[in-house]
Design an enzyme around this catalytic site. Structure first.
Site, short mmCIF file in Angstrom:
data_model
loop_
_atom_site.label_atom_id
_atom_site.label_comp_id
_atom_site.label_asym_id
_atom_site.label_seq_id
_atom_site.Cartn_x
_atom_site.Cartn_y
_atom_site.Cartn_z
N GLU A 199 -4.14 6.68 -5.44
CA GLU A 199 -4.12 6.25 -7.22
C GLU A 199 -5.51 6.79 -7.35
OE1 GLU A 199 -3.62 1.77 -5.67
OE2 GLU A 199 -1.41 2.33 -4.98
N ARG A 226 0.73 -1.58 -0.12
CA ARG A 226 0.32 0.30 -0.02
C ARG A 226 1.03 0.64 0.21
NH1 ARG A 226 -3.33 -2.90 -1.56
NH2 ARG A 226 -5.72 -3.46 -1.01
N HIS A 242 -0.99 -0.14 -9.98
CA HIS A 242 -1.74 -1.27 -8.83
C HIS A 242 -1.21 -2.54 -9.88
CE1 HIS A 242 -3.28 -1.63 -4.28
NE2 HIS A 242 -3.21 -2.72 -4.69
C1 GLV Z 1 -4.67 -5.53 -3.72
O1 GLV Z 1 -4.48 -4.75 -4.09
C2 GLV Z 1 -5.18 -6.40 -2.49
O2 GLV Z 1 -4.98 -5.73 -1.67
O3 GLV Z 1 -5.69 -7.28 -3.33
#
Ligand code: GLV
Length: 324
Positions: A266, A237, A285
Site C-alpha cells: 500500500e 490486512r 484502505h
Molecule cells: C486500520 O487498518 C487499523 O488497523 O486501525
C-alpha cells in the site's frame, strides 16, 4: 519535567493541546528511516511515541532506549514487533473498540458494491453509456439471503454478522480460533472449519489480523475451493491473501469478484493487475476513515498514552503483562 514524546501523525488541535499539557511533544513527519536519523536525539530521550504506520522493531528500540509506551492510532499492530517490545518492557497501546462499527460498514459497502457493480455502473453512467433501458450486461448478483462467510469472529466480524443477518437476511457461517457464543445466539452464526467456509460461502469476508499464522492464509488452493460465483472481501490486512493467487483466480474465473480495502503493498502500485480487472473494487484502505471514527481513534490513542505513561493499563493494551 514532562516526559518526552514523539508524535508521528497529525492530530486535531484539541487533542494536540491535550498531549502538550502532559508531555514535551516533538512532532515529526511519519516514522521512517529518514525521520529516525533526522531526529535521532529526540528518539534517544523519548518515553512515548504516538502515531500510525512505520516499523517498530528491535532495531528501532535500540534508537529509543528510554521508550516506555508506544501508542498506535490503529487496531492492527502488525507493524510492531510485540515480543521485542515486551522484552524491553515497552507497553503497546492501540484503539480496538472505537472503529468496529465503521469498519463493518466498510465491509458491508464492499459486499454491496461488488455484488451490484455499483462503481462500474456509476462510471458507465458518467461516460454516457446509459442510453436506454439497461440490459443484462449491467446486472449484478443478489446479496440478501445469500450465505455470508466470516473468517475471523472478533468485534468487527460480529458487527458484520449483525448487519448481514439482521439487515440482509443472510445466514452466517464463520470460522475462528474459537466458538463465538454471542454471534451464535444473536445472529444464528454457524461455526465451521475453513474448508467448509471456503466451499459454502457466497460472500467470504476476511476480518483477521496479520500474524505469522494468517500470512497468505488464503492462497491458490483455498481460492480453488470457493464457488465460482463467490465474492471475496478483505478489509483487514492485505497479506492475509496471496495477492498473486487472487489475481489469477479473478482472471481465470475461479471466483466471481473481489472487494478489497487492503493490499500486500500500500498504496497499491499503479501497475497492479487488480486495477484493470472489472470484477475488482479496490479502495484505498478506508476501513475506519470517517471524520467521527478517525477523531475517536486519535482521542483514544492520546488517552491511552497518558494513561499508560502514568502506569494505568486497564484497557486498550496489547501486552498488559509488561505492566505487572
Ligand atoms: C486500520 O487498518 C487499523 O488497523 O486501525
Amino acid at each position: 519535567m514532562k516526559p518526552s514524546v514523539v508524535l508521528y501523525k497529525k492530530l486535531p488541535q484539541d487533542l494536540r493541546s491535550q498531549l502538550d499539557e502532559h508531555f514535551n511533544v516533538t512532532e515529526i513527519n511519519g516514522l521512517t528511516p529518514e525521520t529516525l536519523s533526522q531526529h535521532a536525539e529526540v528518539f534517544q530521550q523519548a518515553e512515548g511515541i504516538l502515531g500510525s504506520g512505520g516499523k517498530v522493531d528491535a532495531e528501532f528500540l535500540k534508537k529509543a532506549p528510554k521508550l516506555r509506551v508506544a501508542s498506535s492510532v490503529s487496531v492492527g499492530v502488525d507493524n510492531f514487533d510485540i515480543p521485542a517490545l515486551s522484552e524491553r518492557g515497552v507497553l503497546l497501546m492501540h484503539t480496538p473498540t472505537v472503529l468496529t462499527e465503521t469498519v463493518a460498514d466498510t465491509m458491508m459497502a464492499l459486499v454491496l458494491t461488488s455484488a451490484r457493480r455499483v462503481v462500474e455502473s456509476a462510471e458507465r453512467v458518467k461516460k454516457g453509456e446509459w442510453q436506454g433501458s439497461i440490459g443484462a450486461d449491467w446486472f449484478g448478483i443478489d446479496v440478501h439471503h445469500k450465505k455470508m462467510g466470516i473468517l475471523g469472529m472478533g468485534r468487527i466480524g460480529l458487527a458484520l454478522a449483525q448487519r448481514a443477518h439482521l439487515g440482509f437476511s443472510m445466514p452466517i457461517l464463520y470460522n475462528a480460533r474459537k466458538h463465538h457464543e454471542e454471534a451464535e445466539q444473536r445472529f444464528d452464526a454457524q461455526y465451521c472449519d475453513l474448508d467448509t467456509l471456503l466451499k459454502e460461502s457466497d460472500f467470504l469476508c476476511i476480518s483477521l489480523p496479520l500474524t505469522e499464522q494468517t500470512h497468505h492464509l488464503i492462497g491458490r488452493e483455498e481460492l480453488a475451493k470457493m464457488k465460482p460465483s463467490a465474492v471475496l472481501i478483505n478489509a483487514g490486512r492485505g497479506p492475509v491473501i496471496d495477492e498473486e493467487a487472487l489475481i489469477a483466480a479473478l482472471q481465470e474465473g475461479t471466483i466471481h469478484a473481489a472487494g478489497l480495502d487492503v493490499f500486500e503493498k500500500e498504496p497499491l502500485p499503479k501497475d497492479s493487475p487488480l486495477l484493470t480487472l472489472p470484477n475488482v473494487v479496490a479502495l484505498p484502505h478506508i476501513g475506519s476513515a470517517t471524520h467521527e471514527t478517525r477523531y475517536g481513534m486519535a482521542k483514544d490513542a492520546v488517552e491511552n498514552l497518558i494513561a499508560a505513561l502514568n502506569g494505568k493499563v486497564d484497557k486498550n493494551c496489547v501486552n498488559p503483562e509488561v505492566a505487572k
